[in-house]
Design a protein around this motif. Structure first.
Motif, PDB file in Angstrom:
ATOM      1  N   LYS A   1      83.283  47.955  40.986  1.00  0.00           N
ATOM      2  CA  LYS A   1      83.989  48.046  39.705  1.00  0.00           C
ATOM      3  C   LYS A   1      84.555  49.440  39.477  1.00  0.00           C
ATOM      4  O   LYS A   1      85.721  49.604  39.089  1.00  0.00           O
ATOM      5  N   ASN A   2      83.742  50.466  39.734  1.00  0.00           N
ATOM      6  CA  ASN A   2      84.175  51.838  39.475  1.00  0.00           C
ATOM      7  C   ASN A   2      85.316  52.255  40.385  1.00  0.00           C
ATOM      8  O   ASN A   2      86.114  53.135  40.025  1.00  0.00           O
ATOM      9  N   LEU A   3      85.405  51.659  41.565  1.00  0.00           N
ATOM     10  CA  LEU A   3      86.494  51.959  42.491  1.00  0.00           C
ATOM     11  C   LEU A   3      87.767  51.166  42.176  1.00  0.00           C
ATOM     12  O   LEU A   3      88.787  51.340  42.823  1.00  0.00           O
ATOM     13  N   GLY A   4      87.685  50.283  41.186  1.00  0.00           N
ATOM     14  CA  GLY A   4      88.866  49.557  40.730  1.00  0.00           C
ATOM     15  C   GLY A   4      88.996  48.151  41.262  1.00  0.00           C
ATOM     16  O   GLY A   4      90.032  47.497  41.049  1.00  0.00           O
ATOM     17  N   ALA A   5      87.976  47.637  41.957  1.00  0.00           N
ATOM     18  CA  ALA A   5      88.059  46.286  42.511  1.00  0.00           C
ATOM     19  C   ALA A   5      88.032  45.240  41.404  1.00  0.00           C
ATOM     20  O   ALA A   5      87.383  45.408  40.370  1.00  0.00           O
ATOM     21  N   LYS A   6      88.750  44.139  41.631  1.00  0.00           N
ATOM     22  CA  LYS A   6      88.727  42.979  40.745  1.00  0.00           C
ATOM     23  C   LYS A   6      88.075  41.775  41.425  1.00  0.00           C
ATOM     24  O   LYS A   6      87.599  40.864  40.754  1.00  0.00           O
ATOM     25  N   ILE A   7      88.109  41.784  42.764  1.00  0.00           N
ATOM     26  CA  ILE A   7      87.557  40.697  43.567  1.00  0.00           C
ATOM     27  C   ILE A   7      86.645  41.314  44.612  1.00  0.00           C
ATOM     28  O   ILE A   7      86.998  42.317  45.238  1.00  0.00           O
ATOM     29  N   VAL A   8      85.469  40.732  44.821  1.00  0.00           N
ATOM     30  CA  VAL A   8      84.535  41.229  45.831  1.00  0.00           C
ATOM     31  C   VAL A   8      84.248  40.096  46.811  1.00  0.00           C
ATOM     32  O   VAL A   8      83.639  39.090  46.438  1.00  0.00           O
ATOM     33  N   SER A   9      84.682  40.263  48.048  1.00  0.00           N
ATOM     34  CA  SER A   9      84.483  39.250  49.084  1.00  0.00           C
ATOM     35  C   SER A   9      83.289  39.647  49.943  1.00  0.00           C
ATOM     36  O   SER A   9      83.276  40.720  50.553  1.00  0.00           O
ATOM     37  N   ASN A  10      82.291  38.765  50.013  1.00  0.00           N
ATOM     38  CA  ASN A  10      81.046  39.051  50.733  1.00  0.00           C
ATOM     39  C   ASN A  10      80.839  38.055  51.864  1.00  0.00           C
ATOM     40  O   ASN A  10      80.542  36.881  51.615  1.00  0.00           O
ATOM     41  N   SER A  11      80.966  38.509  53.090  1.00  0.00           N
ATOM     42  CA  SER A  11      80.737  37.649  54.254  1.00  0.00           C
ATOM     43  C   SER A  11      79.361  37.948  54.830  1.00  0.00           C
ATOM     44  O   SER A  11      79.213  38.369  55.978  1.00  0.00           O
ATOM     45  N   TRP A  12      78.342  37.737  54.014  1.00  0.00           N
ATOM     46  CA  TRP A  12      76.960  37.931  54.419  1.00  0.00           C
ATOM     47  C   TRP A  12      76.057  37.133  53.491  1.00  0.00           C
ATOM     48  O   TRP A  12      76.472  36.674  52.427  1.00  0.00           O
ATOM     49  N   GLY A  13      74.832  36.945  53.914  1.00  0.00           N
ATOM     50  CA  GLY A  13      73.865  36.231  53.095  1.00  0.00           C
ATOM     51  C   GLY A  13      72.474  36.379  53.674  1.00  0.00           C
ATOM     52  O   GLY A  13      72.299  36.846  54.803  1.00  0.00           O
ATOM     53  N   LEU A  14      71.483  36.014  52.901  1.00  0.00           N
ATOM     54  CA  LEU A  14      70.082  36.088  53.321  1.00  0.00           C
ATOM     55  C   LEU A  14      69.696  34.781  54.000  1.00  0.00           C
ATOM     56  O   LEU A  14      69.424  33.782  53.336  1.00  0.00           O
ATOM     57  N   ARG A  15      69.670  34.792  55.312  1.00  0.00           N
ATOM     58  CA  ARG A  15      69.348  33.576  56.039  1.00  0.00           C
ATOM     59  C   ARG A  15      67.894  33.164  55.763  1.00  0.00           C
ATOM     60  O   ARG A  15      67.028  33.998  55.591  1.00  0.00           O
ATOM     61  N   TRP A  16      67.676  31.870  55.738  1.00  0.00           N
ATOM     62  CA  TRP A  16      66.376  31.252  55.459  1.00  0.00           C
ATOM     63  C   TRP A  16      66.026  31.277  53.976  1.00  0.00           C
ATOM     64  O   TRP A  16      64.926  30.880  53.604  1.00  0.00           O
ATOM     65  N   SER A  17      66.946  31.748  53.134  1.00  0.00           N
ATOM     66  CA  SER A  17      66.722  31.629  51.689  1.00  0.00           C
ATOM     67  C   SER A  17      67.379  30.335  51.211  1.00  0.00           C
ATOM     68  O   SER A  17      68.027  30.290  50.183  1.00  0.00           O
ATOM     69  N   TRP A  18      67.215  29.293  51.976  1.00  0.00           N
ATOM     70  CA  TRP A  18      67.974  28.058  51.782  1.00  0.00           C
ATOM     71  C   TRP A  18      67.769  27.463  50.396  1.00  0.00           C
ATOM     72  O   TRP A  18      66.656  27.102  50.011  1.00  0.00           O
ATOM     73  N   GLY A  19      68.882  27.397  49.665  1.00  0.00           N
ATOM     74  CA  GLY A  19      68.884  26.769  48.361  1.00  0.00           C
ATOM     75  C   GLY A  19      68.203  27.547  47.268  1.00  0.00           C
ATOM     76  O   GLY A  19      68.226  27.141  46.098  1.00  0.00           O
ATOM     77  N   GLU A  20      67.589  28.676  47.600  1.00  0.00           N
ATOM     78  CA  GLU A  20      66.798  29.426  46.623  1.00  0.00           C
ATOM     79  C   GLU A  20      67.684  30.248  45.682  1.00  0.00           C
ATOM     80  O   GLU A  20      68.732  30.740  46.077  1.00  0.00           O
ATOM     81  N   TYR A  21      67.218  30.376  44.461  1.00  0.00           N
ATOM     82  CA  TYR A  21      67.841  31.291  43.502  1.00  0.00           C
ATOM     83  C   TYR A  21      66.978  32.546  43.475  1.00  0.00           C
ATOM     84  O   TYR A  21      65.929  32.590  42.832  1.00  0.00           O
ATOM     85  N   THR A  22      67.427  33.578  44.201  1.00  0.00           N
ATOM     86  CA  THR A  22      66.632  34.785  44.389  1.00  0.00           C
ATOM     87  C   THR A  22      67.045  35.877  43.406  1.00  0.00           C
ATOM     88  O   THR A  22      67.966  35.710  42.599  1.00  0.00           O
ATOM     89  N   GLU A  23      66.371  37.006  43.519  1.00  0.00           N
ATOM     90  CA  GLU A  23      66.721  38.153  42.686  1.00  0.00           C
ATOM     91  C   GLU A  23      68.157  38.605  42.969  1.00  0.00           C
ATOM     92  O   GLU A  23      68.868  39.038  42.050  1.00  0.00           O
ATOM     93  N   PHE A  24      68.590  38.486  44.218  1.00  0.00           N
ATOM     94  CA  PHE A  24      69.976  38.828  44.549  1.00  0.00           C
ATOM     95  C   PHE A  24      70.956  37.916  43.820  1.00  0.00           C
ATOM     96  O   PHE A  24      72.035  38.355  43.396  1.00  0.00           O
ATOM     97  N   ASP A  25      70.619  36.640  43.691  1.00  0.00           N
ATOM     98  CA  ASP A  25      71.487  35.724  42.949  1.00  0.00           C
ATOM     99  C   ASP A  25      71.585  36.138  41.488  1.00  0.00           C
ATOM    100  O   ASP A  25      72.672  36.102  40.899  1.00  0.00           O
ATOM    101  N   THR A  26      70.459  36.527  40.917  1.00  0.00           N
ATOM    102  CA  THR A  26      70.450  37.001  39.529  1.00  0.00           C
ATOM    103  C   THR A  26      71.364  38.207  39.367  1.00  0.00           C
ATOM    104  O   THR A  26      72.161  38.283  38.415  1.00  0.00           O
ATOM    105  N   GLU A  27      71.262  39.152  40.289  1.00  0.00           N
ATOM    106  CA  GLU A  27      72.075  40.372  40.208  1.00  0.00           C
ATOM    107  C   GLU A  27      73.556  40.070  40.392  1.00  0.00           C
ATOM    108  O   GLU A  27      74.412  40.687  39.732  1.00  0.00           O
TER     109      GLU A  27
END
Length: 257
Positions: free
Chosen positions: A72-98
């Motif tokens: 946000k501070n760098l001026g982004a409007k869209i954040v594309s993330n090509s990564w994830g926590l494998r084996w957290s299948w279907g879980e709503y984790t703290e990262f999801d909350t954030e």
């Protein structure tokens, strides 16, 4: 690139080639000698945040709020993330909350790859399981490519790639939110990445000066959606004089998919 103190050390080198490939799909301007390999939203202004080390190990801040606040501070409007926590299948984790809080508090369109653990149900990874983000699965491309991974999945653009993670989430929500091309995708190659990394997916394109190569995965699908989101935001800004909310961008993308 983030250090253990959660501060950027300014290093943007890409010896693995994953981030460069993803960036090219979003906004590559396409200047290869034998073809115009443009991204979805050509010449977009890109802000690069490296979250893995030279060997592909996690190196981002433990709290994703730091990562998205920097965006946000760098001026982004869209954040594309090509990564994830494998084996957290279907879980709503703290990262999801954030991630959900960042969409709401920072007014960011946040996109996550759904994961490559299909064809089984309930295999989407965190933070793509977040409620406010856009989780992206992989559909097939339509081309002939000599590849051991992704090449055999390139004959039906109306079909979901077998490796693409499926929902639902543990609490019954639909994921991914939509799918985009993710098999044998041609995009920019990092000058530091060895060619063998790309061989299973179709290799480096001859005649391109070694600047373009193939990769497959939901990592390649997610930036297609990020580029589409950029086009939507540009359209609203030029036509109506305002930027659409993340919720409106998500709704338009899903309803137009």
């Amino acid at each position: 690139d983030y250090t253990e103190t959660n501060e950027s050390d300014g290093i943007a080198e890409d010896p693995i080639g994953h981030g460069t490939h993803v960036a090219g799909i979003v906004g590559g301007s396409g200047n290869a000698s034998n073809g115009n390999y443009t991204g979805v939203a050509p010449s977009s202004l890109l802000i690069i945040q490296r979250v893995f080390d030279d060997y592909g190990y996690w190196e981002a801040p433990e709290n994703l709020t730091i990562l998205f606040n920097d965006s946000k501070n760098l001026g982004a409007k869209i954040v594309s993330n090509s990564w994830g926590l494998r084996w957290s299948w279907g879980e709503y984790t703290e990262f999801d909350t954030e991630a959900d809080e960042a969409v709401r508090n920072y007014n960011l369109v946040i996109i996550f790859a759904a994961g490559n653990d299909g064809p089984y149900f309930g295999t989407t990874s965190s933070p793509s399981n977040a409620k406010n983000v856009i989780a992206v699965g992989a559909s097939e491309n339509n081309k002939t490519v000599n590849a051991t991974f992704g090449g055999e999945y390139c004959n039906n653009p109306n079909e979901v790639a077998s490796f693409s993670s499926r929902g639902p989430t543990e609490d019954g929500r639909i994921k991914p939110d939509l799918v985009a091309p993710g098999t044998a995708i041609l995009s920019t190659k990092s000058s530091l990445a060895p060619e063998y990394i790309f061989e299973p997916y179709g290799g480096v394109v001859n005649g391109s000066g070694g600047d373009y190569a193939y990769l497959s995965g939901t990592s390649q699908a997610a930036p297609h959606v990020a580029g589409a989101a950029a086009i939507i935001m540009q359209y609203f800004n030029q036509t109506f004089g305002f930027l659409p909310s993340p919720a409106l961008v998500k709704a338009l993308l899903i309803n137009g998919a």
